[in-house]
Scaffold this motif. Structure first.
Motif, PDB file in Angstrom:
ATOM      1  N   ILE A  31     -30.550 -83.589  23.993  1.00  0.00           N
ATOM      2  CA  ILE A  31     -31.654 -83.868  24.899  1.00  0.00           C
ATOM      3  C   ILE A  31     -31.697 -85.362  25.173  1.00  0.00           C
ATOM      4  O   ILE A  31     -31.713 -86.172  24.241  1.00  0.00           O
ATOM      5  N   ILE A  32     -31.689 -85.734  26.440  1.00  0.00           N
ATOM      6  CA  ILE A  32     -31.761 -87.145  26.794  1.00  0.00           C
ATOM      7  C   ILE A  32     -33.225 -87.585  26.892  1.00  0.00           C
ATOM      8  O   ILE A  32     -34.126 -86.749  27.057  1.00  0.00           O
ATOM      9  N   GLN A  33     -33.446 -88.872  26.749  1.00  0.00           N
ATOM     10  CA  GLN A  33     -34.794 -89.392  26.974  1.00  0.00           C
ATOM     11  C   GLN A  33     -35.119 -89.241  28.457  1.00  0.00           C
ATOM     12  O   GLN A  33     -34.316 -89.576  29.328  1.00  0.00           O
ATOM     13  N   GLY A  34     -36.287 -88.692  28.742  1.00  0.00           N
ATOM     14  CA  GLY A  34     -36.652 -88.419  30.125  1.00  0.00           C
ATOM     15  C   GLY A  34     -36.579 -86.935  30.421  1.00  0.00           C
ATOM     16  O   GLY A  34     -36.792 -86.097  29.545  1.00  0.00           O
ATOM     17  N   LYS A  35     -36.259 -86.590  31.671  1.00  0.00           N
ATOM     18  CA  LYS A  35     -36.310 -85.198  32.118  1.00  0.00           C
ATOM     19  C   LYS A  35     -34.992 -84.469  31.889  1.00  0.00           C
ATOM     20  O   LYS A  35     -33.916 -84.989  32.181  1.00  0.00           O
ATOM     21  N   ASN A  36     -35.096 -83.246  31.366  1.00  0.00           N
ATOM     22  CA  ASN A  36     -33.955 -82.376  31.118  1.00  0.00           C
ATOM     23  C   ASN A  36     -34.217 -81.025  31.787  1.00  0.00           C
ATOM     24  O   ASN A  36     -35.350 -80.534  31.773  1.00  0.00           O
ATOM     25  N   PRO A  64     -37.145 -88.228  16.297  1.00  0.00           N
ATOM     26  CA  PRO A  64     -37.897 -89.100  15.383  1.00  0.00           C
ATOM     27  C   PRO A  64     -39.390 -88.794  15.408  1.00  0.00           C
ATOM     28  O   PRO A  64     -39.906 -88.200  16.364  1.00  0.00           O
ATOM     29  N   GLU A  65     -40.071 -89.196  14.364  1.00  0.00           N
ATOM     30  CA  GLU A  65     -41.518 -89.025  14.303  1.00  0.00           C
ATOM     31  C   GLU A  65     -42.175 -89.708  15.500  1.00  0.00           C
ATOM     32  O   GLU A  65     -41.768 -90.789  15.915  1.00  0.00           O
ATOM     33  N   GLY A  66     -43.203 -89.071  16.036  1.00  0.00           N
ATOM     34  CA  GLY A  66     -43.913 -89.623  17.179  1.00  0.00           C
ATOM     35  C   GLY A  66     -43.371 -89.200  18.529  1.00  0.00           C
ATOM     36  O   GLY A  66     -43.979 -89.499  19.561  1.00  0.00           O
ATOM     37  N   THR A  67     -42.232 -88.514  18.552  1.00  0.00           N
ATOM     38  CA  THR A  67     -41.660 -88.060  19.824  1.00  0.00           C
ATOM     39  C   THR A  67     -42.596 -87.068  20.503  1.00  0.00           C
ATOM     40  O   THR A  67     -43.168 -86.190  19.860  1.00  0.00           O
ATOM     41  N   GLU A 120     -39.231 -82.666  29.153  1.00  0.00           N
ATOM     42  CA  GLU A 120     -39.264 -84.118  29.240  1.00  0.00           C
ATOM     43  C   GLU A 120     -39.509 -84.665  27.843  1.00  0.00           C
ATOM     44  O   GLU A 120     -40.466 -84.266  27.172  1.00  0.00           O
ATOM     45  N   ALA A 121     -38.634 -85.557  27.388  1.00  0.00           N
ATOM     46  CA  ALA A 121     -38.703 -86.076  26.021  1.00  0.00           C
ATOM     47  C   ALA A 121     -38.921 -87.580  26.046  1.00  0.00           C
ATOM     48  O   ALA A 121     -38.301 -88.299  26.842  1.00  0.00           O
ATOM     49  N   SER A 122     -39.779 -88.071  25.149  1.00  0.00           N
ATOM     50  CA  SER A 122     -40.026 -89.514  25.068  1.00  0.00           C
ATOM     51  C   SER A 122     -38.912 -90.243  24.317  1.00  0.00           C
ATOM     52  O   SER A 122     -38.850 -91.473  24.340  1.00  0.00           O
TER      53      SER A 122
END
Length: 222
Positions: free
Chosen positions: A148-153, A187-190, A110-112
């Motif tokens: 990778i998409i934002q959210g669940k992968n 990006p930074e902070g992800t 899961e990616a922000s």
């Protein structure tokens, strides 16, 4: 009937308990099942997975909510005095891959923020010896990053090992811009949340269990 003193009984019980714990701690990974020492992080334990960074890249990690959570502080990469995507990553070492056997790979993330990353199963001596990269069953076809998409992968792959690797690692790389991607992976902070990571050998037998019974110490280099 032979009479045993309470002291002797306690000593025997303690010895049996120590033996049971020792057997559990050093038992080989089960064949025809998952090859990893940690999968879902529900108990808050990361090992034998580890997070690594190469200066100036920097990341933080925790296991809140039962996943291996990475916060990218500085992705590194050549523009910041680093190298490339391998400036940041996580990995599981001390794996044994057996030639000719079939493996199933599953991973969830899961990616922000949207981005990309690289993942592979290869030898730990960094000489290019590997058996699987990203979603490619052929090692040479897996150099590109996975989007990778934002959210669940969620990803599933299969491969048949073309060689035996005595000490292998499963690695994820998501650092800065460099040789294999023109921009930072994220990006930074992800925040990246890894979970339900499995590497299952479907066709391994006794020889696989024997090879797994004497792993190197966690975090060691061959």
């Amino acid at each position: 009937m032979k009479h045993r003193s309470p002291k002797k009984i306690i000593q025997r019980l303690m010895a049996a308990s120590i033996a049971a714990v020792s057997t559990a701690a050093f038992a080989p990974f089960t064949a025809n099942a998952d090859c990893l020492g940690q999968n879902d992080f529900n108990d808050g334990i990361v090992l034998p997975w580890t997070a690594y960074s190469i200066r100036p890249a920097e990341q933080r990690f925790d296991t809140k909510d039962g996943s291996f959570n990475i916060t990218i502080v500085n992705p590194g990469g050549y523009q910041r005095g680093g190298d490339s995507r391998w400036d940041l990553g996580i990995r599981h070492r001390n794996l044994h891959i057996e030639q000719g056997h079939k493996y199933k790979v599953h991973r969830e993330l899961e990616a922000s923020a949207e981005g990309e990353l690289h993942t592979h199963i290869a030898g730990t001596d960094y000489n290019g010896v590997g058996v699987w990269q990203n979603n490619a069953s052929n090692w040479d076809q897996g150099w590109d990053n996975v989007k990778i998409i934002q959210g669940k992968n969620s990803f599933d792959s299969e491969f048949t090992a073309t060689k035996t690797i005595e000490v292998a690692e499963w690695s994820f790389q998501y650092g800065g811009a460099g040789s294999y991607q023109p921009m930072d992976c994220f990006p930074e902070g992800t925040v990246l949340k890894f979970d339900n990571l499995t590497l299952e050998c479907e066709t391994c037998g006794e020889e696989y269990k024997d090879a797994q019974s004497t792993p190197l110490p966690l975090g060691s280099h061959k």
